[in-house]
Design a protein around this motif. Structure first.
Motif, PDB file in Angstrom:
ATOM      1  N   GLN A   1       1.129   4.400  -2.866  1.00  0.00           N
ATOM      2  CA  GLN A   1       0.973   5.812  -2.531  1.00  0.00           C
ATOM      3  C   GLN A   1       2.273   6.593  -2.678  1.00  0.00           C
ATOM      4  O   GLN A   1       2.270   7.818  -2.606  1.00  0.00           O
ATOM      5  CB  GLN A   1       0.477   5.967  -1.099  1.00  0.00           C
ATOM      6  N   GLY A   2       3.386   5.897  -2.815  1.00  0.00           N
ATOM      7  CA  GLY A   2       4.678   6.564  -2.910  1.00  0.00           C
ATOM      8  C   GLY A   2       5.202   7.042  -1.575  1.00  0.00           C
ATOM      9  O   GLY A   2       5.937   8.026  -1.490  1.00  0.00           O
ATOM     10  N   ASN A   3       4.858   6.343  -0.510  1.00  0.00           N
ATOM     11  CA  ASN A   3       5.235   6.735   0.840  1.00  0.00           C
ATOM     12  C   ASN A   3       6.443   5.912   1.291  1.00  0.00           C
ATOM     13  O   ASN A   3       6.339   4.722   1.567  1.00  0.00           O
ATOM     14  CB  ASN A   3       4.044   6.491   1.773  1.00  0.00           C
ATOM     15  N   LEU A   4       7.607   6.555   1.377  1.00  0.00           N
ATOM     16  CA  LEU A   4       8.834   5.846   1.742  1.00  0.00           C
ATOM     17  C   LEU A   4       8.842   5.412   3.205  1.00  0.00           C
ATOM     18  O   LEU A   4       9.340   4.332   3.535  1.00  0.00           O
ATOM     19  CB  LEU A   4      10.046   6.731   1.454  1.00  0.00           C
ATOM     20  N   VAL A   5       8.283   6.223   4.086  1.00  0.00           N
ATOM     21  CA  VAL A   5       8.248   5.883   5.511  1.00  0.00           C
ATOM     22  C   VAL A   5       7.422   4.617   5.731  1.00  0.00           C
ATOM     23  O   VAL A   5       7.793   3.739   6.518  1.00  0.00           O
ATOM     24  CB  VAL A   5       7.691   7.059   6.337  1.00  0.00           C
ATOM     25  N   GLY A   6       6.319   4.498   5.033  1.00  0.00           N
ATOM     26  CA  GLY A   6       5.497   3.298   5.145  1.00  0.00           C
ATOM     27  C   GLY A   6       6.205   2.057   4.643  1.00  0.00           C
ATOM     28  O   GLY A   6       6.044   0.973   5.198  1.00  0.00           O
TER      29      GLY A   6
ATOM     30  N   SER B   1       0.824  -1.215   0.000  1.00  0.00           N
ATOM     31  CA  SER B   1       0.000   0.000   0.000  1.00  0.00           C
ATOM     32  C   SER B   1       0.854   1.258   0.000  1.00  0.00           C
ATOM     33  O   SER B   1       0.489   2.266  -0.607  1.00  0.00           O
ATOM     34  CB  SER B   1      -0.947   0.003   1.198  1.00  0.00           C
ATOM     35  N   SER B   2       2.006   1.226   0.656  1.00  0.00           N
ATOM     36  CA  SER B   2       2.877   2.398   0.675  1.00  0.00           C
ATOM     37  C   SER B   2       3.539   2.619  -0.682  1.00  0.00           C
ATOM     38  O   SER B   2       3.770   3.759  -1.079  1.00  0.00           O
ATOM     39  CB  SER B   2       3.942   2.253   1.754  1.00  0.00           C
TER      40      SER B   2
END
Length: 67
Positions: free
Chosen positions: A35-40, A31-32
């Motif tokens: 969304q392009g979420n590196l922290v996730g 899912s990250s």
């Protein structure tokens, strides 16, 4: 001292928690990434690694025990 039953119950609990952590880690990474979420992605990798350690420490054997 612990008996064999206590060790097996603890092993099963660690195995269940490990599998849950692996599933949560994989879902978090997927899912990250969407969304392009590196922290996730990093948190998902931490969950994944922790789950692998728990399953490994639970005593799950890939080879049968010697008789």
């Amino acid at each position: 001292m612990t008996n064999e039953r206590t060790k097996s119950v603890g092993g099963y609990t660690m195995r269940i928690l490990g599998v849950v952590a692996i599933v949560v880690g994989v879902l978090a990474i997927v899912s990250s990434l969407a969304q392009g979420n590196l922290v996730g992605v990093v948190l998902g990798a931490i969950f994944l690694a922790g789950g692998v350690v728990l399953v490994k420490r639970s005593g799950a054997r890939t080879t049968p025990r010697p008789s």
